[in-house]
Design an enzyme around this catalytic site. Structure first.
Site, PDB file in Angstrom:
ATOM      1  N   ARG A 144       6.034   4.698 -10.505  1.00 30.97           N
ATOM      2  CA  ARG A 144       5.123   4.207  -9.473  1.00 30.97           C
ATOM      3  C   ARG A 144       3.669   4.306  -9.931  1.00 30.97           C
ATOM      4  NH1 ARG A 144       5.447   6.255  -3.290  1.00 30.97           N
ATOM      5  NH2 ARG A 144       4.290   8.046  -4.085  1.00 30.97           N
ATOM      6  N   ASP A 152       5.759   0.793  -1.861  1.00 28.03           N
ATOM      7  CA  ASP A 152       6.437   0.745  -0.560  1.00 28.03           C
ATOM      8  C   ASP A 152       5.890  -0.378   0.318  1.00 28.03           C
ATOM      9  OD1 ASP A 152       7.885   2.893  -1.423  1.00 28.03           O
ATOM     10  OD2 ASP A 152       6.675   4.380  -0.376  1.00 28.03           O
ATOM     11  N   GLU A 162       1.669  10.353  -8.428  1.00 26.30           N
ATOM     12  CA  GLU A 162       0.207  10.166  -8.482  1.00 26.30           C
ATOM     13  C   GLU A 162      -0.551  11.458  -8.861  1.00 26.30           C
ATOM     14  OE1 GLU A 162       2.263   7.100  -6.695  1.00 26.30           O
ATOM     15  OE2 GLU A 162       2.155   9.133  -5.860  1.00 26.30           O
ATOM     16  N   ASP A 173       9.124   8.634  -9.058  1.00 25.44           N
ATOM     17  CA  ASP A 173       8.354   8.304  -7.864  1.00 25.44           C
ATOM     18  C   ASP A 173       7.379   9.447  -7.580  1.00 25.44           C
ATOM     19  OD1 ASP A 173       7.575   6.970  -5.571  1.00 25.44           O
ATOM     20  OD2 ASP A 173       9.354   7.507  -4.413  1.00 25.44           O
TER      21      ASP A 173
END
Length: 951
Positions: free
Chosen positions: A592, A608, A513, A510
């Site tokens: 993610r 999310d 990015e 997670d």
């Protein structure tokens, strides 16, 4: 100055390049009409635009300013390509004309819309010219020269054009600096050794101004026409535009939107960002690929291999503009000609997805806020008590000590090793979360992951060469540099240490990015061209460092400015590799942040989301988009992550989520539980039943993943993939298919007991009962009480199913049931891939079984009917047609000897047979009025071929 043109193959100013690869030198430049004046309709649009501007000037009292030059008035509104795309700037006439562009104010757009650009390129805006073009072994190489500077700094005067005719359906066009090397994405792509011999496309060039015109030979459809606006290639601003042959465009992720993108002045930004999925925001991943449906049902795709911050501007012309702030323009074009083939061709470049372990296709359960390992354990026991299928239990960051990676809360999660041991005893798996931010505040010598990473120099650094410190869940953190191979080894060692204590089976990565609770770092970001580029795409937060690290951060391979969108992919590769070395089995990773080729290493969840009905709907475009991106193992948080769900919403979402390729129920802390055991008996039973349905279909689903791994087929797919000639399917995103055969029509609204869905032309069978629906291609209203999900099987298909158990391990030992959905010609086809479900490279090593199922009609002369898509009509000269089902083992392994085929159900049997023969021996059967024939107690090993005949 030359005008931007719409070229034809006979115009002397264009260089026509056929499949033979001719590369003639420039001829004289004829006088060509402006590119948009191609039909009476567009001429009318030009006149209307001119009249509109005149009228507005009269009624506005002059606020629109002086009358623009005639050349500007000639450009229809829908064809105005933006010359001043900067956000947060009020574009004035002075600013616009300083760039040499046209300025015409338009009425303000509706709230939330972008509207027609006020500043746009005139027909004679200077661009590059094609100075030379020479043949190469694979295609051509050319030189592009710009005589006049454009308006961004460090304009590159000379560009190299490389064209490779890689295959008959794939074209590769690359434009880069002719004199100096530039950053290129470090992605392994195929290298062809010879030129395509019979391409289904023809390529033309405009010499001055330079432009590409790509056409499909069979139809003459123009797929690309880059003469519609100037090419700009500065050091930190690269822009190229094209017309589009239709408005039906998909892809360009990651965004929350309908599956079909709007071309109404819609800009899509690609810059990985941690933000709850919201319309118009750039989200977690970057996928610069689009699929476009052409008139008549053909399709093509375009992939820009570029990892820099980017935006793609769509406009109603229809047209598209790529803008990126680094790298090169490296395009792959895929000619299909059908949409399924386009996606296969795309994955031939980025790589086919990994084959998941079978347990990855079971039901997963998670939440942030279990609070302890004992509470987690209680949930697992409750699921077992109600005999609700579950294959994997997960934990969010609350299992950690102080939210630090590779640690365990010694009080609240002390029993976690025992829980994992218990899961394994019951044939279940354990998955835990990891973040790439490594806590930097522990006393020296007390936290090995940071101490050792610092010693080896494995973190992102500032421009001053010190670890960049941001803030994530544990507080101040450093960020692992996964572009460094040494970081992969350090990551492996950390995971090995933790696995020795908590033997996890999969990993959930997670915040990659990478996410940062600060903008940039604890010290901000330095001034300079990376953190403050000449142009910033329309990113959320208006800064490249918004809620992430500084773009100027140093990494092993390059600066973060270039690598940001690759961060999640690089972490995923390290994680998947570590899992293989630790467990010796197929890795299971859910990430993610994603980038092209991600499917080779992981699946993805859609982030999310919220416990709202619209979020449930948006999950379908999300999973369909990621099917295009080559990441078939995808799903959303079932019942929603944030907010509080309702029993009705969660029941409907569990029904939909049971048909996500990756099915996980997950929610946040401080909200009520939403696992199936938390609801009323009626809702709990509905959830259990739909999970049992999923588990019964695991043989079918697993075979679909095998096809994805082997040849790039999609698993969950939009209806138009199977019915590209049916325009009514092109906008559908509230239904989807599993493979070719299974249509899923979920309820997406509250308070209803029916659902309206599109049933494509042909015969479809109710999955549960076998009752038939003969559709002409129409919307049908179907009963949908709260406990029911509508599933339909397409005629001509055979689905391998299995008696479901509470885990994939239990299910795999149960007998098979084959569901035959006869076509109108009484034929059908299906297949089954079977292996041990977890070993590495079983197909590549030959450790698998592959079985093909067929129903044909055999007549007096031994002629047989076809399978799905190859129907045969028989003449009346052979009235005694016999029907026969065959199971043919094309490849066998010992695993297939452990399972039997017990039941054959045949849907669409128009009349009861007089007898049924299994390998020539008569068998009892049942026949229902809804034309369903069932033969039980077959007792045939999957490893043995057999036939079943009915007379």
């Amino acid at each position: 100055m030359k005008s931007y043109k719409k070229l034809t193959t006979t115009q002397p100013a264009a260089c026509r390049v056929e499949e033979e690869g001719a590369a003639p030198m420039p001829s004289g430049h004829g006088k060509l009409a402006p590119w948009w004046v191609g039909s009476g309709l567009l001429v009318a649009a030009v006149l209307l635009s001119t009249i509109t501007v005149w009228v507005l000037r009269q009624v506005s009292g002059g606020w629109l300013g002086p009358t623009p030059p005639p050349k500007c008035l000639l450009v229809p509104e829908s064809h105005r390509f933006d010359c001043y795309p900067e956000r947060r700037v009020v574009v004035t006439q002075e600013l616009c004309e300083s760039r040499g562009c046209c300025f015409i104010q338009s009425p303000p757009p509706a709230e939330g819309k972008q509207g027609v650009p006020w500043c746009f390129y005139p027909p004679d805006f200077p661009s590059y010219s094609l100075e030379s073009l020479n043949q190469t072994a694979l295609g051509m190489v050319g030189l592009l020269v710009r005589r006049e500077k454009a308006y961004y700094p460090r304009d590159i005067e000379k560009l190299r054009l490389d064209v490779e005719f890689e295959t008959d359906t794939r074209l590769h066009i690359k434009i880069t600096d002719a004199a100096n090397p530039r950053y290129e994405v470090p992605l392994d792509v195929p290298r062809v050794m010879k030129r395509a011999e019979n391409p289904i496309y023809s390529l033309n060039f405009s010499w001055d101004p330079f432009g590409v015109l790509l056409q499909r030979k069979a139809t003459g459809t123009v797929l690309l026409n880059t003469t519609v606006a100037p090419l700009i290639f500065a050091d930190q601003f690269l822009q190229i535009s094209t017309s589009l042959p239709s408005k039906f465009l998909y892809g360009l992720g990651e965004h929350r939107s309908s599956f079909l993108h709007s071309l109404d002045w819609n800009t899509l930004t690609l810059w990985a960002r941690d933000v709850s999925p919201t319309e118009s925001f750039n989200l977690y991943g970057a996928h610069p690929f689009y699929l476009l449906m052409e008139e008549g049902g053909d399709a093509h795709g375009v992939f820009l291999l570029n990892s820099n911050a980017m935006e793609v501007a769509l406009q109603p012309a229809p047209g598209l503009t790529w803008r990126t702030i680094g790298g090169v323009l490296d395009f792959y074009i895929f000619l299909g000609p059908d949409p399924r083939m386009v996606i296969q061709q795309y994955q031939q470049v980025i790589g086919f997805p990994a084959m998941p372990p079978i347990w990855a296709l079971g039901f997963h359960l998670c939440r942030w806020g279990y609070g302890s390992s004992n509470e987690t354990w209680q949930t697992v026991r409750a699921m077992r008590n109600y005999q609700i299928p579950q294959d994997a239990q997960w934990n969010d960051i609350d299992y950690m000590d102080g939210y630090r990676d590779f640690t365990l809360d010694p009080q609240k999660f002390a029993s976690l090793p025992s829980l994992v041991e218990d899961l394994h005893k019951h044939g279940q798996r354990y998955v835990m979360i990891l973040d790439p931010g490594i806590s930097s505040t522990s006393p020296n010598g007390s936290y090995w992951p940071f101490d050792e990473g610092l010693r080896r120099g494995l973190f992102l650094n500032t421009t001053q060469g010190q670890p960049l410190i941001g803030q994530v869940w544990p507080g101040f953190t450093a960020f692992a540099d996964f572009s460094n191979p040494d970081t992969h080894q350090w990551w492996l060692e950390n995971l090995q240490h933790f696995h020795a204590h908590v033997p996890f089976d999969g990993l959930w990565i997670d915040m990659n990015e990478p996410s940062n609770f600060m903008d940039g770092s604890e010290d901000g970001c330095p001034p300079g061209e990376f953190d403050n580029p000449p142009y910033t795409p329309a990113v959320l937060g208006d800064s490249l460092s918004a809620k992430t690290v500084c773009a100027s951060a140093k990494q092993k391979v390059s600066v973060h400015y270039n690598l940001h969108n690759l961060y999640g992919l690089m972490e995923t590769k390290a994680t998947a590799s570590a899992l293989v070395k630790i467990r010796g089995k197929r890795p299971f990773v859910i990430s993610r942040s994603t980038f092209p080729s991600q499917g080779r290493y992981s699946g993805h969840w859609l982030g999310d989301n919220r416990s709202q009905w619209k979020d449930m709907y948006y999950s379908i475009p999300g999973l369909l988009s990621f099917s295009l991106f080559g990441i078939p193992l995808v799903g959303a948080d079932i019942c929603g992550f944030s907010g509080s769900t309702s029993e009705e919403l969660c029941t409907r979402w569990m029904q939909l989520g049971a048909f996500y390729p990756f099915a996980r129920n997950h929610n946040t802390q401080n909200e009520k539980a939403q696992d199936p055991t938390a609801f009323s008996p009626a809702a709990r039973t509905a959830m259990k039943d739909v999970l049992l349905t999923r588990y019964s279909l695991l043989p079918f689903l697993y075979t679909l993943f095998h096809r994805a791994h082997l040849q790039g087929d999609t698993v969950a797919r939009p209806l138009f993939f199977e019915f590209p000639g049916d325009v009514a399917t092109w906008e559908l995103d509230r239904q989807f298919l599993w493979g070719q055969s299974l249509l899923v029509t979920p309820v997406l609204e509250p308070g209803v007991d029916s659902v309206t869905g599109y049933i494509p032309q042909g015969m479809w069978y109710d999955f549960y009962t076998g009752s038939s629906v003969n559709s002409s291609g129409e919307m049908l209203k179907m009963s949908a009480p709260l406990e029911h999900l509508n599933l339909h099987i397409r005629e001509g298909s055979i689905l391998p199913t299995q008696k479901p158990g509470t885990t994939t391990e239990v299910t795999r030992g149960n007998p098979l049931r084959l569901i035959v959905a006869l076509s109108s010609h009484a034929t059908a086809w299906g297949d089954l891939f079977w292996d041990d479900g977890e070993s590495l490279d079983t197909f590549e090593k030959g450790n698998y079984s592959y079985v093909v199922f067929n129903v044909t009609q055999v007549g007096c002369e031994g002629r047989s009917g076809g399978s799905l898509g190859t129907m045969v009509t028989f003449s009346s000269c052979c009235p005694l047609l016999q029907n026969i089902f065959t199971s043919t083992v094309l490849h066998a392994s010992t695993e297939a000897t452990k399972v039997t085929i017990a039941t054959l159900s045949i849907f669409g049997m128009q009349k009861p047979p007089s007898k049924v023969l299994l390998n020539g021996q008569e068998k009892p059967f049942s026949y229902l009025d809804n034309q369903v024939l069932t033969v039980n107690d077959l007792g045939m090993s999957l490893s043995q071929g057999f036939s079943l005949q009915w007379l």
